[in-house]
Design a protein around this motif. Structure first.
Motif, PDB file in Angstrom:
ATOM      1  N   THR A   1       0.850  -1.187   0.000  1.00  0.00           N
ATOM      2  CA  THR A   1       0.000   0.000   0.000  1.00  0.00           C
ATOM      3  C   THR A   1       0.888   1.240   0.000  1.00  0.00           C
ATOM      4  O   THR A   1       2.100   1.156   0.224  1.00  0.00           O
ATOM      5  N   ARG A   2       0.275   2.407  -0.199  1.00  0.00           N
ATOM      6  CA  ARG A   2       1.028   3.672  -0.144  1.00  0.00           C
ATOM      7  C   ARG A   2       1.698   3.859   1.216  1.00  0.00           C
ATOM      8  O   ARG A   2       2.751   4.488   1.318  1.00  0.00           O
ATOM      9  N   GLU A   3       1.075   3.309   2.243  1.00  0.00           N
ATOM     10  CA  GLU A   3       1.618   3.451   3.593  1.00  0.00           C
ATOM     11  C   GLU A   3       2.753   2.469   3.866  1.00  0.00           C
ATOM     12  O   GLU A   3       3.354   2.476   4.939  1.00  0.00           O
ATOM     13  N   GLY A   4       3.036   1.592   2.919  1.00  0.00           N
ATOM     14  CA  GLY A   4       4.131   0.643   3.078  1.00  0.00           C
ATOM     15  C   GLY A   4       3.733  -0.708   3.634  1.00  0.00           C
ATOM     16  O   GLY A   4       4.590  -1.553   3.890  1.00  0.00           O
ATOM     17  N   ALA A   5       2.429  -0.941   3.839  1.00  0.00           N
ATOM     18  CA  ALA A   5       1.979  -2.248   4.337  1.00  0.00           C
ATOM     19  C   ALA A   5       2.129  -3.277   3.216  1.00  0.00           C
ATOM     20  O   ALA A   5       1.663  -3.070   2.100  1.00  0.00           O
ATOM     21  N   ARG A   6       2.770  -4.377   3.530  1.00  0.00           N
ATOM     22  CA  ARG A   6       3.037  -5.414   2.541  1.00  0.00           C
ATOM     23  C   ARG A   6       1.760  -6.194   2.240  1.00  0.00           C
ATOM     24  O   ARG A   6       1.122  -6.722   3.140  1.00  0.00           O
ATOM     25  N   ILE A   7       1.394  -6.262   0.964  1.00  0.00           N
ATOM     26  CA  ILE A   7       0.243  -7.048   0.530  1.00  0.00           C
ATOM     27  C   ILE A   7       0.712  -8.435   0.112  1.00  0.00           C
ATOM     28  O   ILE A   7       0.108  -9.435   0.455  1.00  0.00           O
ATOM     29  N   GLY A   8       1.814  -8.485  -0.645  1.00  0.00           N
ATOM     30  CA  GLY A   8       2.338  -9.764  -1.119  1.00  0.00           C
ATOM     31  C   GLY A   8       3.292  -9.563  -2.275  1.00  0.00           C
ATOM     32  O   GLY A   8       3.944  -8.523  -2.389  1.00  0.00           O
ATOM     33  N   THR A   9       3.331 -10.559  -3.160  1.00  0.00           N
ATOM     34  CA  THR A   9       4.240 -10.546  -4.303  1.00  0.00           C
ATOM     35  C   THR A   9       3.461 -10.852  -5.574  1.00  0.00           C
ATOM     36  O   THR A   9       2.636 -11.774  -5.583  1.00  0.00           O
ATOM     37  N   VAL A  10       3.728 -10.104  -6.627  1.00  0.00           N
ATOM     38  CA  VAL A  10       3.069 -10.346  -7.912  1.00  0.00           C
ATOM     39  C   VAL A  10       3.582 -11.677  -8.460  1.00  0.00           C
ATOM     40  O   VAL A  10       4.790 -11.873  -8.620  1.00  0.00           O
ATOM     41  N   VAL A  11       2.665 -12.610  -8.721  1.00  0.00           N
ATOM     42  CA  VAL A  11       3.052 -13.918  -9.242  1.00  0.00           C
ATOM     43  C   VAL A  11       2.679 -14.092 -10.710  1.00  0.00           C
ATOM     44  O   VAL A  11       3.204 -14.974 -11.384  1.00  0.00           O
ATOM     45  N   ALA A  12       1.768 -13.250 -11.217  1.00  0.00           N
ATOM     46  CA  ALA A  12       1.375 -13.353 -12.621  1.00  0.00           C
ATOM     47  C   ALA A  12       0.585 -12.114 -13.021  1.00  0.00           C
ATOM     48  O   ALA A  12       0.042 -11.408 -12.168  1.00  0.00           O
ATOM     49  N   VAL A  13       0.544 -11.876 -14.321  1.00  0.00           N
ATOM     50  CA  VAL A  13      -0.351 -10.876 -14.886  1.00  0.00           C
ATOM     51  C   VAL A  13      -1.276 -11.651 -15.807  1.00  0.00           C
ATOM     52  O   VAL A  13      -0.828 -12.303 -16.751  1.00  0.00           O
ATOM     53  N   ARG A  14      -2.545 -11.637 -15.499  1.00  0.00           N
ATOM     54  CA  ARG A  14      -3.546 -12.407 -16.240  1.00  0.00           C
ATOM     55  C   ARG A  14      -4.381 -11.473 -17.100  1.00  0.00           C
ATOM     56  O   ARG A  14      -4.487 -10.280 -16.813  1.00  0.00           O
ATOM     57  N   ASN A  15      -4.996 -12.034 -18.125  1.00  0.00           N
ATOM     58  CA  ASN A  15      -5.975 -11.292 -18.913  1.00  0.00           C
ATOM     59  C   ASN A  15      -7.006 -12.292 -19.397  1.00  0.00           C
ATOM     60  O   ASN A  15      -6.706 -13.145 -20.232  1.00  0.00           O
ATOM     61  N   PHE A  16      -8.198 -12.175 -18.867  1.00  0.00           N
ATOM     62  CA  PHE A  16      -9.281 -13.077 -19.219  1.00  0.00           C
ATOM     63  C   PHE A  16     -10.228 -12.444 -20.229  1.00  0.00           C
ATOM     64  O   PHE A  16     -11.329 -12.916 -20.432  1.00  0.00           O
ATOM     65  N   GLY A  17      -9.789 -11.335 -20.837  1.00  0.00           N
ATOM     66  CA  GLY A  17     -10.561 -10.688 -21.880  1.00  0.00           C
ATOM     67  C   GLY A  17     -11.066  -9.308 -21.539  1.00  0.00           C
ATOM     68  O   GLY A  17     -11.437  -8.548 -22.414  1.00  0.00           O
ATOM     69  N   ALA A  18     -11.076  -8.937 -20.276  1.00  0.00           N
ATOM     70  CA  ALA A  18     -11.603  -7.625 -19.896  1.00  0.00           C
ATOM     71  C   ALA A  18     -10.505  -6.692 -19.397  1.00  0.00           C
ATOM     72  O   ALA A  18     -10.782  -5.671 -18.806  1.00  0.00           O
ATOM     73  N   GLY A  19      -9.263  -7.038 -19.607  1.00  0.00           N
ATOM     74  CA  GLY A  19      -8.146  -6.204 -19.167  1.00  0.00           C
ATOM     75  C   GLY A  19      -7.186  -6.988 -18.299  1.00  0.00           C
ATOM     76  O   GLY A  19      -7.486  -8.084 -17.828  1.00  0.00           O
ATOM     77  N   ASP A  20      -6.009  -6.406 -18.093  1.00  0.00           N
ATOM     78  CA  ASP A  20      -4.976  -7.074 -17.312  1.00  0.00           C
ATOM     79  C   ASP A  20      -5.319  -7.080 -15.825  1.00  0.00           C
ATOM     80  O   ASP A  20      -5.895  -6.129 -15.296  1.00  0.00           O
TER      81      ASP A  20
END
Length: 175
Positions: free
Chosen positions: A111-130
């Motif tokens: 987050t902007r405040e620096g709270a860790r959400i996780g790690t990006v493991v993939a970028v998907r696109n099922f037809g409506a955007g990334d």
């Protein structure tokens, strides 16, 4: 097992005619440039494909001649195959704000405040955007966030981080 750091450049469609030509959807900035990258591979990196020539067909499609494919049957065997190239064979992005989607995998999501959400493991696109798929820092099922400027306002590949502003959740009442 899939090779890491591959970038999807295109996908074969249906055969075109009887002489081995095949339709090709190119994901490169200049669609015709797909033939200039040299041999491309499948996702495993085991099968190599060399495009001999490409030409436009309509607005969003190319027709390709592939080395070793001279008849419709050979082209049919390629239908649906995706074409990849190693990330390190692509030119670096020209601007600071440019990146390849493959560069996002492995970035810290916070987050902007620096709270860790996780790690990006993939970028998907099922037809409506990334969509960014993020493995949560605390474990559990992956999280999916639309990859839009409002949800991911800051992407810094050099710093290894993407800032996520999760959208407000809405509740839907069942009837």
């Amino acid at each position: 097992m899939a090779v890491k750091n591959l970038v999807l450049l295109g996908r074969f469609g249906a055969p075109h005619g009887v002489r081995g030509e095949i339709r090709l959807q190119s994901f490169t900035g200049d669609p015709l440039a797909i033939a200039s990258y040299g041999p491309l591979t499948d996702k495993s990196g085991k099968t190599s494909v060399k495009l001999l020539a490409v030409r436009p067909q309509g607005k969003d499609m190319l027709v390709a001649r592939v080395e070793g494919v001279s008849d419709r049957g050979g082209a049919e065997r390629l239908t649906g195959a995706e074409l990849y190239i190693a990330r390190d064979k692509l030119p670096p992005p020209e601007d600071e704000d440019e990146f390849y989607l493959a560069d996002l995998v492995g970035l810290r999501a916070e987050t902007r405040e620096g709270a860790r959400i996780g790690t990006v493991v993939a970028v998907r696109n099922f037809g409506a955007g990334d969509i960014l798929e993020i493995s949560p820092a605390q474990g559990g099922e992956t999280l999916m966030f639309p990859f839009t400027r409002s949800v991911a306002p800051v992407v810094s590949v050099s710093e290894g981080v993407v800032i996520i502003e999760p959208p407000d959740e809405t509740e839907v009442e069942e009837e």
